[in-house]
Scaffold this motif. Sequence first.
Motif, PDB file in Angstrom:
ATOM      1  N   GLY A 299       1.004  -8.452  11.648  1.00 58.93           N
ATOM      2  CA  GLY A 299       1.790  -7.357  11.089  1.00 58.93           C
ATOM      3  C   GLY A 299       3.272  -7.533  11.338  1.00 58.93           C
ATOM      4  N   LYS A 300       3.630  -7.959  12.521  1.00 62.60           N
ATOM      5  CA  LYS A 300       5.035  -8.192  12.862  1.00 62.60           C
ATOM      6  C   LYS A 300       5.613  -9.298  11.988  1.00 62.60           C
ATOM      7  N   LEU A 301       4.848 -10.359  11.781  1.00 62.01           N
ATOM      8  CA  LEU A 301       5.295 -11.486  10.955  1.00 62.01           C
ATOM      9  C   LEU A 301       5.456 -11.060   9.492  1.00 62.01           C
ATOM     10  N   LEU A 302       4.488 -10.313   8.970  1.00 65.25           N
ATOM     11  CA  LEU A 302       4.533  -9.904   7.564  1.00 65.25           C
ATOM     12  C   LEU A 302       5.623  -8.865   7.277  1.00 65.25           C
ATOM     13  N   THR A 303       5.990  -8.059   8.271  1.00 65.25           N
ATOM     14  CA  THR A 303       7.040  -7.058   8.029  1.00 65.25           C
ATOM     15  C   THR A 303       8.418  -7.698   7.897  1.00 65.25           C
ATOM     16  N   ARG A 304       8.551  -8.942   8.258  1.00 64.43           N
ATOM     17  CA  ARG A 304       9.832  -9.642   8.109  1.00 64.43           C
ATOM     18  C   ARG A 304      10.099 -10.064   6.665  1.00 64.43           C
ATOM     19  N   THR A 305       9.082  -9.969   5.828  1.00 65.18           N
ATOM     20  CA  THR A 305       9.253 -10.306   4.419  1.00 65.18           C
ATOM     21  C   THR A 305       9.251  -9.027   3.602  1.00 65.18           C
ATOM     22  N   ILE A 306      10.003  -9.033   2.537  1.00 64.37           N
ATOM     23  CA  ILE A 306      10.075  -7.839   1.696  1.00 64.37           C
ATOM     24  C   ILE A 306       8.796  -7.668   0.891  1.00 64.37           C
ATOM     25  N   ILE A 307       8.264  -8.754   0.384  1.00 66.13           N
ATOM     26  CA  ILE A 307       7.108  -8.685  -0.504  1.00 66.13           C
ATOM     27  C   ILE A 307       5.817  -8.355   0.252  1.00 66.13           C
ATOM     28  N   LEU A 308       5.634  -8.935   1.432  1.00 65.84           N
ATOM     29  CA  LEU A 308       4.380  -8.756   2.167  1.00 65.84           C
ATOM     30  C   LEU A 308       4.405  -7.593   3.174  1.00 65.84           C
ATOM     31  N   ALA A 309       5.526  -6.920   3.303  1.00 73.91           N
ATOM     32  CA  ALA A 309       5.619  -5.811   4.255  1.00 73.91           C
ATOM     33  C   ALA A 309       4.605  -4.703   3.957  1.00 73.91           C
ATOM     34  N   PRO A 310       4.404  -4.309   2.682  1.00 75.09           N
ATOM     35  CA  PRO A 310       3.390  -3.267   2.435  1.00 75.09           C
ATOM     36  C   PRO A 310       1.980  -3.688   2.863  1.00 75.09           C
ATOM     37  N   LEU A 311       1.674  -4.970   2.723  1.00 72.38           N
ATOM     38  CA  LEU A 311       0.380  -5.467   3.197  1.00 72.38           C
ATOM     39  C   LEU A 311       0.288  -5.324   4.722  1.00 72.38           C
ATOM     40  N   ALA A 312       1.381  -5.614   5.407  1.00 68.97           N
ATOM     41  CA  ALA A 312       1.418  -5.476   6.873  1.00 68.97           C
ATOM     42  C   ALA A 312       1.206  -4.021   7.267  1.00 68.97           C
ATOM     43  N   TRP A 313       1.848  -3.105   6.560  1.00 71.76           N
ATOM     44  CA  TRP A 313       1.703  -1.688   6.883  1.00 71.76           C
ATOM     45  C   TRP A 313       0.267  -1.236   6.697  1.00 71.76           C
ATOM     46  N   LEU A 314      -0.358  -1.696   5.635  1.00 68.32           N
ATOM     47  CA  LEU A 314      -1.750  -1.327   5.376  1.00 68.32           C
ATOM     48  C   LEU A 314      -2.669  -1.886   6.462  1.00 68.32           C
ATOM     49  N   LEU A 315      -2.451  -3.148   6.807  1.00 68.27           N
ATOM     50  CA  LEU A 315      -3.262  -3.798   7.836  1.00 68.27           C
ATOM     51  C   LEU A 315      -3.109  -3.091   9.184  1.00 68.27           C
ATOM     52  N   MET A 316      -1.863  -2.796   9.553  1.00 61.55           N
ATOM     53  CA  MET A 316      -1.622  -2.147  10.837  1.00 61.55           C
ATOM     54  C   MET A 316      -2.060  -0.685  10.815  1.00 61.55           C
ATOM     55  N   ALA A 317      -2.025  -0.047   9.659  1.00 65.72           N
ATOM     56  CA  ALA A 317      -2.466   1.351   9.549  1.00 65.72           C
ATOM     57  C   ALA A 317      -3.955   1.473   9.841  1.00 65.72           C
ATOM     58  N   LEU A 318      -4.724   0.466   9.424  1.00 66.69           N
ATOM     59  CA  LEU A 318      -6.166   0.494   9.724  1.00 66.69           C
ATOM     60  C   LEU A 318      -6.415   0.488  11.225  1.00 66.69           C
ATOM     61  N   VAL A 319      -5.665  -0.350  11.941  1.00 61.67           N
ATOM     62  CA  VAL A 319      -5.817  -0.414  13.400  1.00 61.67           C
ATOM     63  C   VAL A 319      -5.250   0.848  14.047  1.00 61.67           C
ATOM     64  N   TYR A 320      -4.081   1.275  13.573  1.00 60.13           N
ATOM     65  CA  TYR A 320      -3.424   2.439  14.171  1.00 60.13           C
ATOM     66  C   TYR A 320      -4.276   3.696  14.021  1.00 60.13           C
ATOM     67  N   PHE A 321      -4.746   3.982  12.815  1.00 56.60           N
ATOM     68  CA  PHE A 321      -5.542   5.184  12.592  1.00 56.60           C
ATOM     69  C   PHE A 321      -7.006   4.988  12.977  1.00 56.60           C
ATOM     70  N   GLY A 322      -7.414   3.733  13.187  1.00 49.71           N
ATOM     71  CA  GLY A 322      -8.774   3.461  13.642  1.00 49.71           C
ATOM     72  C   GLY A 322      -9.068   4.055  15.000  1.00 49.71           C
ATOM     73  N   LYS A 323      -8.023   4.266  15.802  1.00 50.89           N
ATOM     74  CA  LYS A 323      -8.235   4.867  17.126  1.00 50.89           C
ATOM     75  C   LYS A 323      -8.660   6.322  17.045  1.00 50.89           C
ATOM     76  N   LEU A 324      -8.544   6.905  15.858  1.00 53.01           N
ATOM     77  CA  LEU A 324      -8.940   8.299  15.679  1.00 53.01           C
ATOM     78  C   LEU A 324     -10.339   8.459  15.104  1.00 53.01           C
ATOM     79  N   PHE A 325     -10.992   7.351  14.719  1.00 53.22           N
ATOM     80  CA  PHE A 325     -12.356   7.438  14.190  1.00 53.22           C
ATOM     81  C   PHE A 325     -13.265   8.013  15.264  1.00 53.22           C
ATOM     82  N   PRO A 326     -14.233   8.836  14.880  1.00 51.94           N
ATOM     83  CA  PRO A 326     -15.084   9.508  15.872  1.00 51.94           C
ATOM     84  C   PRO A 326     -15.748   8.567  16.875  1.00 51.94           C
TER      85      PRO A 326
END
Length: 177
Positions: A51-78
């Motif tokens: 995610g850190k590597l992909l956020t350094r690019t303009i084109i792949l940053a949204p992919l990084a956000w999506l990938l990291m969002a799964l992990v970030y919000f995954g901590k809230l799964f029951p």
Amino acid sequence: MYEPIHLVIEVCMTDARSQAIAGLTPPEIGEARVREAWPSVARSPAIASLGKLLTRTIILAPLAWLLMALVYFGKLFPFAATRYTLTNRRIMIRKGLKGKPRKEVPLADIDDVRVVTDGNSTFFRAGTIEIVKNGQVVLSLPGVPEPDSFRHAILNTRNAWVPGKASTLPFIAASAK
């Protein structure tokens, strides 16, 4: 009509008188939460690095956000909800929606607390906290946001509530760097 209100006030005043300082509960009376932290994306080093590597690019940053969002919000799964809780008696890893303790260490067993950083620590402002007992790591808390302040909270709580431990380390202000 006014009696129930009077009774409630009387009960609250009785509880307040049992504490020397309002809001502080000695471990002998009951367990009280001091601090709680939810792990960050840095808990998963491979995803965090990608995610850190992909956020350094303009084109792949949204992919990084999506990938990291799964992990970030995954901590809230029951089934996977994870948090690190410090109380006036122990430090523990709690899982699930109800927060059942999975691993714990009593404050009296803590000799030292270390912060371990990696290449992602600065970017995510997170690190791994290691709880040390007799020279061995007995509990590891990966991906703790602002790990230095959480470390200070653990040591200050231990020094405040465990007899004989206060002399081993000086008080460390949470704002100290």
